[in-house]
Design an enzyme around this catalytic site. Structure first.
Site, PDB file in Angstrom:
ATOM      1  N   ASP A   1       0.823  -1.207   0.000  1.00  0.00           N
ATOM      2  CA  ASP A   1       0.000   0.000   0.000  1.00  0.00           C
ATOM      3  C   ASP A   1       0.862   1.264   0.000  1.00  0.00           C
ATOM      4  O   ASP A   1       2.013   1.257   0.468  1.00  0.00           O
ATOM      5  CB  ASP A   1      -0.899   0.033   1.247  1.00  0.00           C
ATOM      6  CG  ASP A   1      -1.976  -1.034   1.215  1.00  0.00           C
ATOM      7  OD1 ASP A   1      -2.187  -1.612   0.135  1.00  0.00           O
ATOM      8  OD2 ASP A   1      -2.576  -1.281   2.266  1.00  0.00           O
ATOM      9  N   TYR A   2       0.281   2.346  -0.464  1.00  0.00           N
ATOM     10  CA  TYR A   2       0.941   3.657  -0.522  1.00  0.00           C
ATOM     11  C   TYR A   2       1.621   4.040   0.793  1.00  0.00           C
ATOM     12  O   TYR A   2       2.779   4.470   0.788  1.00  0.00           O
ATOM     13  CB  TYR A   2      -0.105   4.697  -0.926  1.00  0.00           C
ATOM     14  CG  TYR A   2       0.376   6.125  -0.993  1.00  0.00           C
ATOM     15  CD1 TYR A   2       1.049   6.610  -2.110  1.00  0.00           C
ATOM     16  CD2 TYR A   2       0.129   7.004   0.059  1.00  0.00           C
ATOM     17  CE1 TYR A   2       1.481   7.935  -2.173  1.00  0.00           C
ATOM     18  CE2 TYR A   2       0.542   8.326   0.007  1.00  0.00           C
ATOM     19  CZ  TYR A   2       1.222   8.789  -1.116  1.00  0.00           C
ATOM     20  OH  TYR A   2       1.641  10.092  -1.176  1.00  0.00           O
TER      21      TYR A   2
END
Length: 286
Positions: A134-135
């Site tokens: 994830d970011y």
């Protein structure tokens, strides 16, 4: 204009194109990337426009055409820490606040060529991430450097033969250890958790350093599972509890290690990245 051709070897049973064609073309290393190429009408089977459901039996010629609308030009200059590298694959430390891939210019994928040495193997290709983080998540990210390396790493993930270990800071009282078996988006999802250490907190009551092992690979799986049992991950603005969302420090979720049998050397490979400093500030004896 055709840019890559692939002749399908004999198959034991018929398989859908979207299942077969992952990794056979340079740059098409994930199911989502393959679906995008098919949606853009770039993939043909025996000269006919393909769909995700096109049956593959063996002896077909699969052709990837050039995306004439693709953006070219700038190179994303970003220094990445390389944790492991050989001629087939590599692993880098993904920093927080950076996408792994996608339509954005500033992605890990667009920075890899500046950090990873070109392979000397005959099927060398542009290095590509073979999974996602994830970011806001930090930690170990695997990269393929050859077409065969990308294909084999994808197969290891599909067979669940790559063990991934994460650490997170979870909020509130919780069981010492257990499994979370809760479907995500209608699909089976299983995670194991184990508390390593806990400390009292004036604001959050209790903060736990938790070792997490996802047994499946659903989007946001660990974040959703921890929130489901009432112990959201510290700094999670999407799944955290109102009033208990820590702002300005990022998400306390770290991909600590991956372990697998190297698909070519057959040696056991374990790659890890130590916990970020912000974890150590909470649990100062680790």
């Amino acid at each position: 204009m055709p840019i890559q051709n692939h002749i399908v070897p004999k198959q034991r049973k018929t398989i859908r194109l979207q299942e077969y064609a992952i990794g056979i073309f340079t740059g098409i290393v994930t199911k989502s990337a393959l679906k995008k190429a098919i949606k853009k009408h770039l993939v043909f089977v025996d000269g006919k426009l393909a769909s995700t459901a096109t049956p593959i039996k063996g002896s077909e010629t699969i052709t990837l055409h050039e995306d004439t609308k693709a953006k070219t030009g700038r190179v994303f200059q970003k220094k990445l820490e390389v944790l492991f590298e050989d001629e087939y694959l590599a692993a880098i430390h993904k920093p927080a606040g950076l996408l792994v891939s996608g339509n954005s210019f500033k992605t890990v994928g667009n920075a890899l060529e500046q950090n990873i040495a070109h392979s000397l193997m005959t099927d060398a290709t542009k290095p590509r991430p073979v999974h996602r983080l994830d970011y806001p998540t930090t930690g170990v990210l695997l990269v393929g450097k050859t077409r065969s390396g990308i294909l084999e790493l994808n197969r290891l993930f599909e067979k669940k033969e790559i063990d991934k270990t994460y650490y997170a800071v979870a909020i509130g009282e919780m069981k010492k250890e257990g499994f979370i078996n809760v479907p995500i988006d209608g699909k089976e999802a299983l995670s194991h958790f184990k508390i390593i250490k806990s400390v009292l907190s004036d604001r959050f009551g209790l903060l736990n350093l938790v070792k997490l092992s996802p047994k499946t690979g659903r989007r946001h799986q660990l974040r959703k599972h921890m929130a489901h049992i009432g112990n959201p991950i510290l700094g999670d603005a999407d799944y955290g509890k109102a009033g208990l969302i820590l702002k300005g420090k990022g998400l306390y979720l770290h991909a600590f290690s991956v372990e697998f049998t190297h698909p070519f050397s057959k040696e056991n490979v374990k790659i890890k990245k130590e916990l970020p400093i912000k974890f150590k500030k909470i649990f100062n004896t680790i």
